[in-house]
Design a protein around this motif. Structure first.
Motif, PDB file in Angstrom:
ATOM      1  N   GLU A  65      -4.567   1.877  -8.871  1.00  0.00           N
ATOM      2  CA  GLU A  65      -3.732   1.922  -7.328  1.00  0.00           C
ATOM      3  C   GLU A  65      -3.256   1.759  -6.375  1.00  0.00           C
ATOM      4  O   GLU A  65      -2.401   1.219  -6.145  1.00  0.00           O
ATOM      5  N   ARG A  66      -4.658   2.536  -5.634  1.00  0.00           N
ATOM      6  CA  ARG A  66      -4.604   3.095  -4.415  1.00  0.00           C
ATOM      7  C   ARG A  66      -5.912   2.205  -3.413  1.00  0.00           C
ATOM      8  O   ARG A  66      -5.849   2.137  -2.606  1.00  0.00           O
ATOM      9  N   CYS A  67      -6.699   1.230  -3.937  1.00  0.00           N
ATOM     10  CA  CYS A  67      -7.729   1.396  -3.869  1.00  0.00           C
ATOM     11  C   CYS A  67      -8.289  -0.037  -3.694  1.00  0.00           C
ATOM     12  O   CYS A  67      -8.321  -0.981  -3.063  1.00  0.00           O
ATOM     13  N   SER A  68      -7.942  -0.137  -5.537  1.00  0.00           N
ATOM     14  CA  SER A  68      -8.587  -2.236  -5.454  1.00  0.00           C
ATOM     15  C   SER A  68      -7.941  -2.849  -4.937  1.00  0.00           C
ATOM     16  O   SER A  68      -7.848  -4.036  -4.334  1.00  0.00           O
ATOM     17  N   PRO A  69      -6.261  -2.361  -4.547  1.00  0.00           N
ATOM     18  CA  PRO A  69      -5.725  -3.585  -3.498  1.00  0.00           C
ATOM     19  C   PRO A  69      -6.562  -4.386  -2.385  1.00  0.00           C
ATOM     20  O   PRO A  69      -6.301  -5.241  -2.174  1.00  0.00           O
ATOM     21  N   CYS A  70      -7.578  -3.456  -1.525  1.00  0.00           N
ATOM     22  CA  CYS A  70      -7.864  -3.605  -0.245  1.00  0.00           C
ATOM     23  C   CYS A  70     -10.509  -3.272  -1.165  1.00  0.00           C
ATOM     24  O   CYS A  70     -10.419  -4.625  -0.825  1.00  0.00           O
ATOM     25  N   HIS A  71     -10.540  -2.772  -1.574  1.00  0.00           N
ATOM     26  CA  HIS A  71     -11.524  -2.891  -2.360  1.00  0.00           C
ATOM     27  C   HIS A  71     -12.058  -3.624  -3.671  1.00  0.00           C
ATOM     28  O   HIS A  71     -13.397  -3.848  -3.516  1.00  0.00           O
ATOM     29  N   GLY A  72     -11.342  -3.991  -4.191  1.00  0.00           N
ATOM     30  CA  GLY A  72     -11.580  -4.823  -5.229  1.00  0.00           C
ATOM     31  C   GLY A  72     -11.625  -4.448  -6.696  1.00  0.00           C
ATOM     32  O   GLY A  72     -12.308  -3.475  -6.715  1.00  0.00           O
ATOM     33  N   PRO A  73     -10.818  -4.905  -7.803  1.00  0.00           N
ATOM     34  CA  PRO A  73     -11.101  -3.970  -9.198  1.00  0.00           C
ATOM     35  C   PRO A  73     -12.772  -3.888  -9.364  1.00  0.00           C
ATOM     36  O   PRO A  73     -13.635  -3.027 -10.001  1.00  0.00           O
ATOM     37  N   LEU A  76     -15.902  -4.730  -4.254  1.00  0.00           N
ATOM     38  CA  LEU A  76     -17.021  -5.763  -3.726  1.00  0.00           C
ATOM     39  C   LEU A  76     -14.989  -5.702  -2.270  1.00  0.00           C
ATOM     40  O   LEU A  76     -16.734  -6.338  -1.721  1.00  0.00           O
ATOM     41  N   GLY A  77     -14.985  -5.221  -1.891  1.00  0.00           N
ATOM     42  CA  GLY A  77     -14.186  -5.420  -0.896  1.00  0.00           C
ATOM     43  C   GLY A  77     -13.357  -6.401  -1.012  1.00  0.00           C
ATOM     44  O   GLY A  77     -13.149  -7.450   0.489  1.00  0.00           O
ATOM     45  N   ASP A  78     -13.225  -6.784  -2.125  1.00  0.00           N
ATOM     46  CA  ASP A  78     -12.623  -7.905  -1.791  1.00  0.00           C
ATOM     47  C   ASP A  78     -10.813  -8.222  -2.576  1.00  0.00           C
ATOM     48  O   ASP A  78     -10.439  -9.298  -3.418  1.00  0.00           O
ATOM     49  N   GLY A  79     -10.492  -7.309  -2.325  1.00  0.00           N
ATOM     50  CA  GLY A  79      -9.044  -7.571  -3.124  1.00  0.00           C
ATOM     51  C   GLY A  79      -8.492  -7.867  -2.799  1.00  0.00           C
ATOM     52  O   GLY A  79      -8.220  -7.873  -1.196  1.00  0.00           O
ATOM     53  N   PRO A  80      -6.839  -8.413  -3.150  1.00  0.00           N
ATOM     54  CA  PRO A  80      -5.912  -9.232  -2.543  1.00  0.00           C
ATOM     55  C   PRO A  80      -5.705  -8.763  -1.327  1.00  0.00           C
ATOM     56  O   PRO A  80      -4.764  -9.917  -0.247  1.00  0.00           O
ATOM     57  N   ALA A  81      -5.411  -7.609  -0.852  1.00  0.00           N
ATOM     58  CA  ALA A  81      -4.728  -7.355   0.335  1.00  0.00           C
ATOM     59  C   ALA A  81      -5.848  -7.588   1.112  1.00  0.00           C
ATOM     60  O   ALA A  81      -6.067  -6.585   2.608  1.00  0.00           O
ATOM     61  N   ALA A  82      -7.099  -7.717   0.596  1.00  0.00           N
ATOM     62  CA  ALA A  82      -9.038  -7.664   1.890  1.00  0.00           C
ATOM     63  C   ALA A  82      -8.741  -8.979   2.800  1.00  0.00           C
ATOM     64  O   ALA A  82      -9.367  -7.944   4.111  1.00  0.00           O
ATOM     65  N   ALA A  84      -6.723 -10.473   4.968  1.00  0.00           N
ATOM     66  CA  ALA A  84      -6.035 -10.250   6.077  1.00  0.00           C
ATOM     67  C   ALA A  84      -6.800  -8.944   7.309  1.00  0.00           C
ATOM     68  O   ALA A  84      -6.897  -8.948   8.648  1.00  0.00           O
ATOM     69  N   LEU A  85      -7.803  -8.343   6.337  1.00  0.00           N
ATOM     70  CA  LEU A  85      -8.445  -7.089   7.287  1.00  0.00           C
ATOM     71  C   LEU A  85      -9.510  -6.862   8.080  1.00  0.00           C
ATOM     72  O   LEU A  85     -10.140  -8.016   7.341  1.00  0.00           O
ATOM     73  N   ASN A  86      -9.222  -6.809   9.075  1.00  0.00           N
ATOM     74  CA  ASN A  86     -10.733  -6.308  10.317  1.00  0.00           C
ATOM     75  C   ASN A  86     -10.996  -5.135  10.575  1.00  0.00           C
ATOM     76  O   ASN A  86     -10.123  -4.631  11.669  1.00  0.00           O
ATOM     77  N   PRO A  87     -11.961  -4.445  10.442  1.00  0.00           N
ATOM     78  CA  PRO A  87     -12.884  -5.095   9.747  1.00  0.00           C
ATOM     79  C   PRO A  87     -12.474  -4.808   8.305  1.00  0.00           C
ATOM     80  O   PRO A  87     -11.092  -5.019   7.792  1.00  0.00           O
ATOM     81  N   ARG A  88     -13.353  -5.752   6.969  1.00  0.00           N
ATOM     82  CA  ARG A  88     -12.995  -5.850   5.991  1.00  0.00           C
ATOM     83  C   ARG A  88     -13.843  -4.692   5.148  1.00  0.00           C
ATOM     84  O   ARG A  88     -13.907  -3.780   5.532  1.00  0.00           O
ATOM     85  N   PRO A  89     -12.579  -4.702   4.028  1.00  0.00           N
ATOM     86  CA  PRO A  89     -12.703  -3.226   3.590  1.00  0.00           C
ATOM     87  C   PRO A  89     -14.359  -3.086   3.386  1.00  0.00           C
ATOM     88  O   PRO A  89     -14.681  -3.977   2.601  1.00  0.00           O
ATOM     89  N   ILE A 122      -7.674   1.172   9.493  1.00  0.00           N
ATOM     90  CA  ILE A 122      -7.282   0.267   7.872  1.00  0.00           C
ATOM     91  C   ILE A 122      -7.197   1.549   6.760  1.00  0.00           C
ATOM     92  O   ILE A 122      -6.253   1.041   5.985  1.00  0.00           O
ATOM     93  N   MET A 123      -8.426   1.905   6.607  1.00  0.00           N
ATOM     94  CA  MET A 123      -8.734   2.904   5.056  1.00  0.00           C
ATOM     95  C   MET A 123      -7.785   3.831   5.208  1.00  0.00           C
ATOM     96  O   MET A 123      -8.056   5.119   5.925  1.00  0.00           O
ATOM     97  N   PRO A 124      -6.510   3.921   4.363  1.00  0.00           N
ATOM     98  CA  PRO A 124      -5.275   4.846   4.665  1.00  0.00           C
ATOM     99  C   PRO A 124      -6.462   6.552   4.003  1.00  0.00           C
ATOM    100  O   PRO A 124      -7.201   6.367   3.489  1.00  0.00           O
ATOM    101  N   ALA A 125      -5.660   7.094   4.739  1.00  0.00           N
ATOM    102  CA  ALA A 125      -6.222   8.894   3.919  1.00  0.00           C
ATOM    103  C   ALA A 125      -4.488   9.067   3.125  1.00  0.00           C
ATOM    104  O   ALA A 125      -3.775   8.156   1.813  1.00  0.00           O
TER     105      ALA A 125
END
Ligand code: HEC
Length: 149
Positions: A65-73, A76-82, A84-89, A122-125
């Protein structure tokens, strides 16, 4: 009457065994001298280590729920929300990164966010996990687990 009294005493003794102060509210008519024989109503509390399995399951669920959207399932840091991010997850499969961080740093990143460890805000608490160290430990195990692959 007798059975009602002993039932309430039983409940009272059980609550006391669990460390509750609820017995302060019990009927004043329950005379202390009528307390059940020692040991009769002491219920052993369930062992705490039983929490480990649910905590691991909760960590797995939270990761999805909270991590794979950015870090990927696959971590690899390639989740769907990743994209657009800079730096990448962080890519958890990066062995050099895995070797560079301690479990404590990973825990701190998870609970307090990237800014708390000098990384991107960007890395949320997840401050709600501060009170759930077993779940945080489960997340650390998940993050570490991507390294081996
Ligand atoms: C909004 C996207 C996003 C989400 C959601 C997210 N992260 Fe991150 N995470 C990042 C970014 C971006 C970085 C890279 C920060 C940097 O390198 O400055 C990062 C970095 C990390 C790091 C590496 C910190 C370090 O010391 O290098 C860990 C560990 C981490 N995240 C774990 C998690 C966990 C576990 C979750 C879920 C509870 C999570 N992240 C959720 C975006 C996210």
């Amino acid at each position: 009457m007798t059975s009602h009294l002993s039932a309430s005493l039983l409940a009272c003794t059980t609550l006391l065994a669990a460390g509750s102060l609820a017995c302060n509210k019990s009927e004043p008519s329950a005379a202390p001298s009528a307390v059940a024989p020692a040991g009769a109503a002491i219920v052993t509390a369930p062992a705490i280590p039983a929490a480990a399995a649910p905590a691991a399951a909760e960590a797995q669920k939270l990761f999805g729920e909270r991590c794979s959207p950015c870090h990927g399932p696959s971590g690899l840091g390639d989740g769907p929300a990743a994209a657009a991010l800079n730096p990448r997850p962080r890519n958890y499969t990066d062995k050099a990164w895995q070797a560079s961080v301690t479990d404590e740093q990973i825990k701190k990143t998870i609970v307090y966010g990237g800014a708390a460890v000098g990384k991107s805000p960007i890395m949320p608490a997840s401050p709600d996990l501060d009170s759930k160290p077993e779940v945080v430990a489960g997340l650390v195990r998940i993050v570490r687990g991507f390294s081996a692959k």
